[in-house]
Write a protein that holds these residues in place. Structure first.
Motif, PDB file in Angstrom:
ATOM      1  N   VAL A   1       0.789  -1.292  -0.004  1.00 17.33           N
ATOM      2  CA  VAL A   1      -0.050   0.012  -0.054  1.00 17.33           C
ATOM      3  C   VAL A   1       0.811   1.198  -0.041  1.00 17.33           C
ATOM      4  CG1 VAL A   1      -1.644   1.478   1.279  1.00 17.33           C
ATOM      5  CG2 VAL A   1      -2.119  -0.909   1.051  1.00 17.33           C
ATOM      6  N   LEU A   2       1.840   1.347   0.855  1.00 17.52           N
ATOM      7  CA  LEU A   2       2.799   2.388   0.845  1.00 17.52           C
ATOM      8  C   LEU A   2       3.489   2.519  -0.442  1.00 17.52           C
ATOM      9  CD1 LEU A   2       4.059   4.634   2.309  1.00 17.52           C
ATOM     10  CD2 LEU A   2       5.465   3.209   3.693  1.00 17.52           C
TER      11      LEU A   2
ATOM     12  N   PHE B   1       7.744  10.995   2.611  1.00 18.49           N
ATOM     13  CA  PHE B   1       7.861   9.653   2.583  1.00 18.49           C
ATOM     14  C   PHE B   1       8.263   9.219   4.089  1.00 18.49           C
ATOM     15  CE2 PHE B   1      11.135   6.156   3.250  1.00 18.49           C
ATOM     16  CZ  PHE B   1      10.436   5.361   2.736  1.00 18.49           C
ATOM     17  N   LEU B   2       9.116   9.944   4.833  1.00 20.91           N
ATOM     18  CA  LEU B   2       9.460   9.685   6.130  1.00 20.91           C
ATOM     19  C   LEU B   2       8.194   9.912   7.156  1.00 20.91           C
ATOM     20  CD1 LEU B   2      12.754  11.724   6.432  1.00 20.91           C
ATOM     21  CD2 LEU B   2      12.647   9.339   6.406  1.00 20.91           C
ATOM     22  N   ASP B   3       7.449  10.708   6.808  1.00 22.79           N
ATOM     23  CA  ASP B   3       5.964  10.691   7.757  1.00 22.79           C
ATOM     24  C   ASP B   3       5.344   9.847   7.479  1.00 22.79           C
ATOM     25  OD1 ASP B   3       4.841  12.702   9.608  1.00 22.79           O
ATOM     26  OD2 ASP B   3       3.309  13.006   7.895  1.00 22.79           O
TER      27      ASP B   3
ATOM     28  N   TYR C   1       3.525   3.957   9.352  1.00 22.97           N
ATOM     29  CA  TYR C   1       3.302   2.593   9.009  1.00 22.97           C
ATOM     30  C   TYR C   1       4.254   1.758  10.193  1.00 22.97           C
ATOM     31  CZ  TYR C   1       5.734  -1.803   7.318  1.00 22.97           C
ATOM     32  OH  TYR C   1       6.455  -2.711   6.993  1.00 22.97           O
ATOM     33  N   LEU C   2       5.194   2.401  10.627  1.00 24.08           N
ATOM     34  CA  LEU C   2       6.043   1.618  11.400  1.00 24.08           C
ATOM     35  C   LEU C   2       5.342   1.550  12.758  1.00 24.08           C
ATOM     36  CD1 LEU C   2       8.872   0.404  12.059  1.00 24.08           C
ATOM     37  CD2 LEU C   2       9.579   2.703  12.441  1.00 24.08           C
ATOM     38  N   LEU C   3       4.876   2.788  13.413  1.00 22.92           N
ATOM     39  CA  LEU C   3       4.424   2.628  14.566  1.00 22.92           C
ATOM     40  C   LEU C   3       3.129   1.884  14.733  1.00 22.92           C
ATOM     41  CD1 LEU C   3       4.655   6.540  15.627  1.00 22.92           C
ATOM     42  CD2 LEU C   3       6.348   4.381  16.042  1.00 22.92           C
TER      43      LEU C   3
ATOM     44  N   VAL D   1       7.289  -5.484  12.514  1.00 26.19           N
ATOM     45  CA  VAL D   1       8.291  -4.915  11.716  1.00 26.19           C
ATOM     46  C   VAL D   1       9.646  -5.179  12.636  1.00 26.19           C
ATOM     47  CG1 VAL D   1       9.439  -3.182  10.700  1.00 26.19           C
ATOM     48  CG2 VAL D   1       7.032  -3.013  10.609  1.00 26.19           C
ATOM     49  N   ARG D   2       9.597  -5.056  14.004  1.00 24.30           N
ATOM     50  CA  ARG D   2      10.746  -5.427  14.708  1.00 24.30           C
ATOM     51  C   ARG D   2      11.080  -6.849  14.574  1.00 24.30           C
ATOM     52  NH1 ARG D   2      11.288  -3.801  21.256  1.00 24.30           N
ATOM     53  NH2 ARG D   2      13.458  -4.027  21.557  1.00 24.30           N
ATOM     54  N   MET D   3      10.184  -7.555  14.469  1.00 31.43           N
ATOM     55  CA  MET D   3      10.437  -9.281  14.624  1.00 31.43           C
ATOM     56  C   MET D   3      11.010  -9.560  13.167  1.00 31.43           C
ATOM     57  SD  MET D   3       8.111 -12.544  15.298  1.00 31.43           S
ATOM     58  CE  MET D   3       8.386 -12.086  17.060  1.00 31.43           C
TER      59      MET D   3
END
Length: 204
Positions: free
Chosen positions: A90-91, A115-117, A122-124, A130-132
């Motif tokens: 999606v991103l 993009f950073l925003d 997405y990350l939060l 994502v961490r795993m």
């Protein structure tokens, strides 16, 4: 690390299209099993947390054998990566074809900031997954297909930097899930986002 050599006469969007991970092609029954596993995993992870859920629990909830689950996804990190795949696409679609400034048509600094925003959003939202997926084995983050896409996109936006490829890796290092998870309680989301923008301006 950066995927295939996609230099030459290609436009940036063509370069990024090559780096996208296509959806898996599979038989209808395999697709149903895959969907059942991912739905079960998503529900269990949301209810109990990623770390607390075992592959046995996922297999039981999905109604598939443990052998099928392990053959298909390898381990819990592989399952996490599969769950993230549709979110990442999606991103990626927004970067390639969405409206500016995230999509084409805006100046490079604005596209990079957008993009950073969007990536932080997405990350939060999916931080434990994502961490795993990024820390399952040493260097796992850099072998994930999506990382090559993010890196190439950032490097394109940093084309005026002395070494865009290195600058893109350095900027993305600040977005590693393990790094963000460690800093977020101390810095908070607002300071994290502001710091990334400062890094981006410095890199450019």
């Amino acid at each position: 690390m950066e995927g295939p050599n996609v230099t030459g006469a290609m436009d940036p969007p063509q370069v990024l299209e090559i780096l996208r991970t296509p959806p898996p092609k599979e038989r209808a029954d395999a697709a149903r099993n895959r969907a059942a596993v991912l739905d079960a995993a998503a529900g269990l992870f949301a209810e109990h947390g990623v770390e607390a859920v075992s592959m046995d629990q996922v297999a039981a909830a999905a109604g598939v054998g443990k052998g099928t689950l392990f053959r298909r996804f390898g381990d819990k990190a592989g399952l996490a990566a599969a769950l993230l795949d549709s979110r990442e696409r999606v991103l990626q679609e927004a970067v390639l074809h969405g409206p500016p400034p995230l999509g084409p048509g805006a100046p490079a600094p604005e596209r990079l900031a957008a993009f950073l925003d969007a990536y932080v959003d997405y990350l939060l939202e999916h931080l434990p997954l994502v961490r795993m997926s990024e820390t399952a084995t040493p260097g796992a983050r850099y072998r994930i297909g999506a990382y090559r896409f993010w890196h190439r996109h950032v490097a394109i936006q940093l084309a005026g930097a002395p070494d865009p490829d290195h600058a893109a890796h350095a900027l993305l290092a600040a977005l590693a899930a393990d790094h963000v998870a460690a800093l977020l309680p101390e810095l908070g989301e607002e300071r994290l986002r502001a710091g990334l923008l400062r890094l981006a301006r410095a890199a450019a």
